[in-house]
Design a protein around this motif. Structure first.
Motif, PDB file in Angstrom:
ATOM      1  N   PRO A  19       5.253 -76.133  20.390  1.00 45.51           N
ATOM      2  CA  PRO A  19       6.246 -76.363  19.335  1.00 45.51           C
ATOM      3  C   PRO A  19       7.138 -77.777  19.750  1.00 45.51           C
ATOM      4  CG  PRO A  19       6.189 -74.071  19.554  1.00 45.51           C
ATOM      5  CD  PRO A  19       5.194 -74.829  20.633  1.00 45.51           C
ATOM      6  N   THR A  20       7.371 -77.694  20.993  1.00 43.25           N
ATOM      7  CA  THR A  20       8.566 -78.645  21.409  1.00 43.25           C
ATOM      8  C   THR A  20       8.077 -80.119  21.905  1.00 43.25           C
ATOM      9  OG1 THR A  20       8.712 -77.696  23.752  1.00 43.25           O
ATOM     10  CG2 THR A  20      10.166 -76.917  21.947  1.00 43.25           C
ATOM     11  N   LEU A  21       6.427 -80.216  21.885  1.00 37.37           N
ATOM     12  CA  LEU A  21       6.200 -81.368  22.176  1.00 37.37           C
ATOM     13  C   LEU A  21       5.613 -82.243  20.820  1.00 37.37           C
ATOM     14  CD1 LEU A  21       3.865 -81.080  25.175  1.00 37.37           C
ATOM     15  CD2 LEU A  21       6.078 -81.897  25.214  1.00 37.37           C
ATOM     16  N   HIS A  22       5.195 -83.610  20.550  1.00 39.71           N
ATOM     17  CA  HIS A  22       4.674 -84.092  19.556  1.00 39.71           C
ATOM     18  C   HIS A  22       3.399 -83.656  19.542  1.00 39.71           C
ATOM     19  CE1 HIS A  22       8.434 -86.337  18.663  1.00 39.71           C
ATOM     20  NE2 HIS A  22       8.251 -87.172  19.770  1.00 39.71           N
ATOM     21  N   GLY A  23       2.753 -82.878  18.666  1.00 37.46           N
ATOM     22  CA  GLY A  23       1.387 -82.256  18.536  1.00 37.46           C
ATOM     23  C   GLY A  23       1.076 -82.173  17.003  1.00 37.46           C
ATOM     24  N   ASP A  24       1.780 -82.404  16.126  1.00 37.82           N
ATOM     25  CA  ASP A  24       1.577 -82.240  14.753  1.00 37.82           C
ATOM     26  C   ASP A  24       0.647 -83.468  14.315  1.00 37.82           C
ATOM     27  OD1 ASP A  24       1.229 -81.414  12.229  1.00 37.82           O
ATOM     28  OD2 ASP A  24       3.471 -81.823  11.583  1.00 37.82           O
ATOM     29  N   VAL A  25      -0.483 -83.745  14.669  1.00 34.62           N
ATOM     30  CA  VAL A  25      -1.407 -84.876  14.268  1.00 34.62           C
ATOM     31  C   VAL A  25      -2.619 -84.380  13.607  1.00 34.62           C
ATOM     32  CG1 VAL A  25      -0.299 -86.358  16.045  1.00 34.62           C
ATOM     33  CG2 VAL A  25      -2.364 -84.943  16.532  1.00 34.62           C
ATOM     34  N   PRO A  26      -3.250 -85.216  12.921  1.00 32.89           N
ATOM     35  CA  PRO A  26      -4.676 -84.611  12.083  1.00 32.89           C
ATOM     36  C   PRO A  26      -5.534 -84.399  13.330  1.00 32.89           C
ATOM     37  CG  PRO A  26      -3.747 -86.829  11.161  1.00 32.89           C
ATOM     38  CD  PRO A  26      -3.047 -86.481  12.309  1.00 32.89           C
ATOM     39  N   VAL A  27      -6.232 -83.300  13.160  1.00 32.67           N
ATOM     40  CA  VAL A  27      -7.182 -82.761  13.961  1.00 32.67           C
ATOM     41  C   VAL A  27      -8.678 -82.511  13.511  1.00 32.67           C
ATOM     42  CG1 VAL A  27      -7.910 -80.644  15.411  1.00 32.67           C
ATOM     43  CG2 VAL A  27      -5.469 -81.295  15.378  1.00 32.67           C
ATOM     44  N   ALA A  28      -9.430 -83.091  14.201  1.00 33.45           N
ATOM     45  CA  ALA A  28     -11.041 -82.949  13.919  1.00 33.45           C
ATOM     46  C   ALA A  28     -11.378 -81.347  14.605  1.00 33.45           C
ATOM     47  CB  ALA A  28     -11.901 -83.950  14.643  1.00 33.45           C
ATOM     48  N   PRO A  29     -11.657 -80.375  13.675  1.00 40.14           N
ATOM     49  CA  PRO A  29     -11.650 -79.181  14.347  1.00 40.14           C
ATOM     50  C   PRO A  29     -12.976 -78.760  14.952  1.00 40.14           C
ATOM     51  CG  PRO A  29     -11.981 -79.085  11.983  1.00 40.14           C
ATOM     52  CD  PRO A  29     -11.702 -80.306  12.266  1.00 40.14           C
ATOM     53  N   PHE A  30     -13.070 -77.850  15.926  1.00 36.67           N
ATOM     54  CA  PHE A  30     -14.154 -77.296  16.467  1.00 36.67           C
ATOM     55  C   PHE A  30     -14.493 -75.864  15.693  1.00 36.67           C
ATOM     56  CE2 PHE A  30     -13.108 -79.547  20.191  1.00 36.67           C
ATOM     57  CZ  PHE A  30     -14.143 -79.707  21.030  1.00 36.67           C
ATOM     58  N   ALA A  31     -15.738 -75.506  15.833  1.00 33.15           N
ATOM     59  CA  ALA A  31     -16.155 -74.260  14.892  1.00 33.15           C
ATOM     60  C   ALA A  31     -16.698 -73.200  15.972  1.00 33.15           C
ATOM     61  CB  ALA A  31     -17.209 -74.703  13.965  1.00 33.15           C
ATOM     62  N   VAL A  32     -16.524 -71.874  15.485  1.00 32.78           N
ATOM     63  CA  VAL A  32     -17.247 -70.807  16.079  1.00 32.78           C
ATOM     64  C   VAL A  32     -18.069 -70.184  15.395  1.00 32.78           C
ATOM     65  CG1 VAL A  32     -16.358 -68.421  16.988  1.00 32.78           C
ATOM     66  CG2 VAL A  32     -14.566 -70.389  17.143  1.00 32.78           C
ATOM     67  N   ASN A  33     -19.120 -70.021  16.057  1.00 37.90           N
ATOM     68  CA  ASN A  33     -20.359 -69.412  15.082  1.00 37.90           C
ATOM     69  C   ASN A  33     -20.561 -68.003  15.730  1.00 37.90           C
ATOM     70  OD1 ASN A  33     -20.653 -71.900  13.781  1.00 37.90           O
ATOM     71  ND2 ASN A  33     -21.738 -72.633  15.842  1.00 37.90           N
ATOM     72  N   PHE A  34     -20.579 -67.097  14.898  1.00 36.30           N
ATOM     73  CA  PHE A  34     -21.064 -65.697  15.038  1.00 36.30           C
ATOM     74  C   PHE A  34     -22.355 -65.645  14.347  1.00 36.30           C
ATOM     75  CE2 PHE A  34     -16.576 -65.175  15.852  1.00 36.30           C
ATOM     76  CZ  PHE A  34     -16.737 -64.032  16.978  1.00 36.30           C
ATOM     77  N   GLY A  35     -23.307 -65.845  14.985  1.00 34.96           N
ATOM     78  CA  GLY A  35     -24.758 -65.947  14.399  1.00 34.96           C
ATOM     79  C   GLY A  35     -25.020 -67.032  13.542  1.00 34.96           C
ATOM     80  N   SER A  36     -25.174 -66.760  11.926  1.00 36.07           N
ATOM     81  CA  SER A  36     -24.983 -67.483  10.955  1.00 36.07           C
ATOM     82  C   SER A  36     -23.880 -67.675  10.235  1.00 36.07           C
ATOM     83  CB  SER A  36     -26.033 -66.943  10.052  1.00 36.07           C
ATOM     84  OG  SER A  36     -25.894 -65.790   9.501  1.00 36.07           O
TER      85      SER A  36
END
Length: 290
Positions: A19-36
């Motif tokens: 919260p106290t650093l500049h980190g509010d930037v657009p993010v290319a998200p990773f994904a999590v796969n549980f099987g399908s």
């Protein structure tokens, strides 16, 4: 009068946000796969992930952002120039996806994208994104931002420890025999990211999780020297008090000039499990404040 930023900053889902650093930037998200079943990291909370880790018979895998994910992030700032800061290319294919997106945007006449491999991830990536956004907000160039990021990378250490090796074993990150021996001896690793290679390496081991937290903070003191003022970004799994324990140990040996804490993001939690502690530490003020 506030300068007009000359470039936008984007990053990937390897980032842990403070919260106290500049980190509010657009993010290319990773994904999590549980099987399908696939969840983008923006679609699953840490709490839900921990519940699934403990109840779902299928162990999840993580997936890097696609080139399309990166293109969306790179177009989001709406600036002619974009600085894309990626998780270490040695740890993830995200950098490669970002490079494909950069080329596609270039062919389409989109923004000019500069790629920067952070050589790290998580809390240490947060320090570099903070440096990049600080440079952008001051109206400075992408090259100045990269110079600050390289300086931050050179002086920042990232360490983490975990309560069980089981999630690394399930994810294929360590062998079955190594996990079994570690479990039998109740050994807890303290892991760091090698600066030159950008890969994980073992820094220490302890006989208990509490001992591992102690070993982790002792690594920090050994690296920077007792009494050195520190900036510390802490990470925790489902036990926030672990971060308090680590900060108290460091405070006994160092003046803390800045600290903040955050929960480990869902994608990294897939590999470390519900109970983990991590931190990024660096000495004194930020390079541009000296």
């Amino acid at each position: 009068m506030t300068p007009t930023p000359r470039f936008g900053v984007v990053t990937d889902g390897g980032l842990d946000v403070y919260p106290t650093l500049h980190g509010d930037v657009p993010v290319a998200p990773f994904a999590v796969n549980f099987g399908s079943t696939t969840y983008r990291m923006t679609e699953i909370t840490r709490e839900e992930l921990y519940r699934q880790l403990q109840t779902n018979p299928t162990h999840p895998t993580s997936a890097q952002p696609t080139p399309q994910d990166w293109m969306t992030a790179m177009q989001a700032p709406g600036t002619p120039d974009v600085l894309a800061v990626t998780t270490s290319a040695a740890l993830s294919g995200s950098h490669n996806s970002a490079d494909q997106a950069r080329q596609l945007l270039q062919d389409q006449g989109g923004p000019q994208v500069t790629l920067h491999d952070s050589g790290t991830l998580s809390a240490a990536l947060a320090f570099q994104v903070h440096a990049a956004v600080t440079a952008a907000e001051r109206g400075l160039s992408t090259e100045q931002a990269r110079e600050w990021m390289r300086a931050v990378h050179a002086e920042t250490e990232l360490y983490f420890t975990i309560e069980t090796l089981e999630y690394l074993r399930r994810g294929g990150r360590i062998g079955r025999v190594q996990a079994a021996v570690g479990g039998l001896l109740n050994l807890k690793p303290v892991v760091t990211v090698d600066k030159a290679a950008g890969t994980y390496t073992n820094a220490a081991r302890a006989r208990s999780y509490r001992g591992a937290i102690q070993a982790l903070t002792e690594q920090v003191t050994r690296r920077f020297g007792e009494g050195t003022p520190l900036r510390v970004g802490l990470l925790f799994g489902n036990h926030p008090e672990d971060a308090d324990t680590a900060l108290a140990q460091l405070t006994a040996r160092h003046p803390i000039v800045w600290s903040d804490r955050a929960g480990v993001n869902p994608v990294l939690s897939v590999h470390v499990g519900p109970r983990a502690l991590g931190l990024a530490a660096a000495p004194g003020a930020w390079p541009w404040e000296r």
